[in-house]
Design an enzyme around this catalytic site. Structure first.
Site, PDB file in Angstrom:
ATOM      1  N   PRO A  10      43.083  47.312  42.275  1.00  0.00           N
ATOM      2  CA  PRO A  10      44.283  48.092  42.638  1.00  0.00           C
ATOM      3  C   PRO A  10      45.609  47.403  42.210  1.00  0.00           C
ATOM      4  CG  PRO A  10      43.477  46.849  44.280  1.00  0.00           C
ATOM      5  CD  PRO A  10      42.454  46.695  43.402  1.00  0.00           C
ATOM      6  N   ASN A  11      46.541  48.552  41.722  1.00  0.00           N
ATOM      7  CA  ASN A  11      48.000  48.253  41.278  1.00  0.00           C
ATOM      8  C   ASN A  11      48.023  47.819  39.863  1.00  0.00           C
ATOM      9  OD1 ASN A  11      49.085  49.062  43.650  1.00  0.00           O
ATOM     10  ND2 ASN A  11      48.259  47.349  44.851  1.00  0.00           N
ATOM     11  N   ARG A  18      55.515  46.892  38.187  1.00  0.00           N
ATOM     12  CA  ARG A  18      55.015  46.014  39.287  1.00  0.00           C
ATOM     13  C   ARG A  18      55.603  44.488  39.023  1.00  0.00           C
ATOM     14  NH1 ARG A  18      48.871  44.001  40.479  1.00  0.00           N
ATOM     15  NH2 ARG A  18      49.953  43.533  42.556  1.00  0.00           N
ATOM     16  N   TYR A  23      53.790  39.505  36.801  1.00  0.00           N
ATOM     17  CA  TYR A  23      52.973  39.898  35.924  1.00  0.00           C
ATOM     18  C   TYR A  23      53.200  40.501  34.447  1.00  0.00           C
ATOM     19  CZ  TYR A  23      50.832  40.170  40.661  1.00  0.00           C
ATOM     20  OH  TYR A  23      50.235  39.904  41.876  1.00  0.00           O
ATOM     21  N   ASN A  74      39.015  41.678  37.415  1.00  0.00           N
ATOM     22  CA  ASN A  74      40.184  41.086  38.025  1.00  0.00           C
ATOM     23  C   ASN A  74      40.248  42.011  39.293  1.00  0.00           C
ATOM     24  OD1 ASN A  74      42.751  40.679  39.382  1.00  0.00           O
ATOM     25  ND2 ASN A  74      43.678  40.824  37.090  1.00  0.00           N
ATOM     26  N   ALA A  77      44.125  42.465  44.606  1.00  0.00           N
ATOM     27  CA  ALA A  77      44.173  42.198  45.900  1.00  0.00           C
ATOM     28  C   ALA A  77      42.859  42.378  46.765  1.00  0.00           C
ATOM     29  CB  ALA A  77      45.200  43.219  46.511  1.00  0.00           C
ATOM     30  N   HIS A  80      40.956  38.735  47.348  1.00  0.00           N
ATOM     31  CA  HIS A  80      40.920  37.958  48.571  1.00  0.00           C
ATOM     32  C   HIS A  80      40.433  38.573  49.898  1.00  0.00           C
ATOM     33  CE1 HIS A  80      43.709  36.400  45.637  1.00  0.00           C
ATOM     34  NE2 HIS A  80      44.501  37.682  45.729  1.00  0.00           N
ATOM     35  N   ASP A  87      29.416  40.849  47.158  1.00  0.00           N
ATOM     36  CA  ASP A  87      28.010  41.312  47.298  1.00  0.00           C
ATOM     37  C   ASP A  87      27.436  42.062  46.248  1.00  0.00           C
ATOM     38  OD1 ASP A  87      27.892  39.874  49.792  1.00  0.00           O
ATOM     39  OD2 ASP A  87      27.508  41.685  51.004  1.00  0.00           O
ATOM     40  N   GLU A  98      36.023  35.809  36.464  1.00  0.00           N
ATOM     41  CA  GLU A  98      37.117  36.326  37.116  1.00  0.00           C
ATOM     42  C   GLU A  98      38.395  36.083  36.383  1.00  0.00           C
ATOM     43  OE1 GLU A  98      37.747  33.714  40.430  1.00  0.00           O
ATOM     44  OE2 GLU A  98      38.959  35.131  41.646  1.00  0.00           O
ATOM     45  N   HIS A 100      42.800  36.572  36.629  1.00  0.00           N
ATOM     46  CA  HIS A 100      44.137  36.598  37.389  1.00  0.00           C
ATOM     47  C   HIS A 100      45.071  36.697  36.547  1.00  0.00           C
ATOM     48  CE1 HIS A 100      41.973  37.564  41.182  1.00  0.00           C
ATOM     49  NE2 HIS A 100      41.157  36.311  40.846  1.00  0.00           N
ATOM     50  N   LEU A 101      46.140  37.545  36.253  1.00  0.00           N
ATOM     51  CA  LEU A 101      47.420  37.302  35.553  1.00  0.00           C
ATOM     52  C   LEU A 101      47.872  36.183  35.914  1.00  0.00           C
ATOM     53  CD1 LEU A 101      48.144  41.168  35.292  1.00  0.00           C
ATOM     54  CD2 LEU A 101      47.005  39.856  33.182  1.00  0.00           C
ATOM     55  N   SER A 102      48.386  36.061  37.377  1.00  0.00           N
ATOM     56  CA  SER A 102      48.907  34.981  37.644  1.00  0.00           C
ATOM     57  C   SER A 102      47.987  33.720  38.073  1.00  0.00           C
ATOM     58  CB  SER A 102      49.827  35.516  38.997  1.00  0.00           C
ATOM     59  OG  SER A 102      48.890  36.153  40.024  1.00  0.00           O
ATOM     60  N   ARG A 107      50.300  30.522  44.649  1.00  0.00           N
ATOM     61  CA  ARG A 107      50.943  31.504  45.122  1.00  0.00           C
ATOM     62  C   ARG A 107      50.820  31.547  46.915  1.00  0.00           C
ATOM     63  NH1 ARG A 107      50.300  37.022  42.263  1.00  0.00           N
ATOM     64  NH2 ARG A 107      51.953  37.454  43.891  1.00  0.00           N
ATOM     65  N   ARG A 111      46.338  34.117  48.945  1.00  0.00           N
ATOM     66  CA  ARG A 111      45.614  34.467  47.944  1.00  0.00           C
ATOM     67  C   ARG A 111      44.847  33.282  47.433  1.00  0.00           C
ATOM     68  NH1 ARG A 111      48.642  38.973  45.851  1.00  0.00           N
ATOM     69  NH2 ARG A 111      50.883  38.861  46.712  1.00  0.00           N
TER      70      ARG A 111
HETATM   71  C1  DQA Z   1      46.008  39.404  40.664  1.00  0.00           C
HETATM   72  C2  DQA Z   1      46.557  38.563  41.951  1.00  0.00           C
HETATM   73  C3  DQA Z   1      46.083  38.978  43.189  1.00  0.00           C
HETATM   74  O1  DQA Z   1      46.629  38.334  44.185  1.00  0.00           O
HETATM   75  C4  DQA Z   1      47.203  40.239  43.402  1.00  0.00           C
HETATM   76  O2  DQA Z   1      46.963  40.788  44.642  1.00  0.00           O
HETATM   77  C5  DQA Z   1      47.203  41.175  42.179  1.00  0.00           C
HETATM   78  C6  DQA Z   1      46.825  40.737  40.856  1.00  0.00           C
HETATM   79  C7  DQA Z   1      46.568  38.890  39.261  1.00  0.00           C
HETATM   80  O3  DQA Z   1      46.029  39.392  38.423  1.00  0.00           O
HETATM   81  O4  DQA Z   1      47.269  37.858  39.177  1.00  0.00           O
HETATM   82  O5  DQA Z   1      47.092  42.380  42.365  1.00  0.00           O
HETATM   83  O6  DQA Z   1      44.614  39.453  40.653  1.00  0.00           O
END
Ligand code: DQA
Length: 153
Positions: A10-11, A18, A23, A74, A77, A80, A87, A98, A100-102, A107, A111
């Site tokens: 999501p997002n 955003r 990001y 990725n 959210a 977490h 599963d 896995e 994650h951009l950040s 953080r 997270r």
């Molecule tokens: C994220 C980190 C997550 O905590 C956050 O909710 C995201 C992006 C990242 O790519 O850094 O939506 O997965």
């Protein structure tokens, strides 16, 4: 040819808009273009899926069984919160990485836990888009090694 599936949660479709200080300023289309370029460079097949819905992400993981050799995920959210995604990854048992951009380890406390990460062979976090590039390279080497254990010698 190795078949990789990239799953974004999501997002991530709002990249660029955003929280650009976290990001980056590049949008989601720029990410998918880069992914295709990197896949061509590495000579792997790559499909990209994005959804804002947890169940759709679970469906995509389930559908990868028999159709992909590895997953780059990725979960955003849902990283977490989602035991369902954990599963599903365990159920299909494909090698998963896995991304994650950040750098989630630096953080907010909420997270710090990654459920999806518990089913992944590797995590790249805090590298921006480049994390996906590293994930493609890693999975390619991982799958080649798995298919031909002598290859790395
Ligand atoms: C994220 C980190 C997550 O905590 C956050 O909710 C995201 C992006 C990242 O790519 O850094 O939506 O997965």
């Amino acid at each position: 040819m190795i078949r990789l599936l990239v799953i974004n949660g999501p997002n991530l479709n709002l990249l660029g808009l955003r929280e650009p200080e976290i990001y980056g300023r590049e949008d989601y289309a720029a990410l998918t273009e880069k992914l295709q370029c990197w896949a061509e460079e590495e000579a792997v097949g790559l499909k990209v899926f994005q959804s804002n819905h947890e169940g759709a992400l679970v469906d995509a993981i389930q559908a990868s069984y028999g159709n992909a050799d590895g997953i780059i995920i990725n979960p955003a959210a849902y990283t977490h919160t989602s035991i369902a995604i954990l599963d599903a990854l365990k159920a299909v048992a494909l090698p998963a990485v896995e991304v994650h951009l950040s750098d989630i380890s630096k953080r907010e406390p909420f997270r710090q836990i990654s459920y999806a990460g518990m089913a992944c062979v590797k995590t790249f976090a805090g590298l921006g888009f480049e994390g996906y590039h590293e994930a493609i390279r890693f999975l390619k080497a991982y799958l080649n090694e798995k298919n031909d254990p002598q290859a790395g010698l």
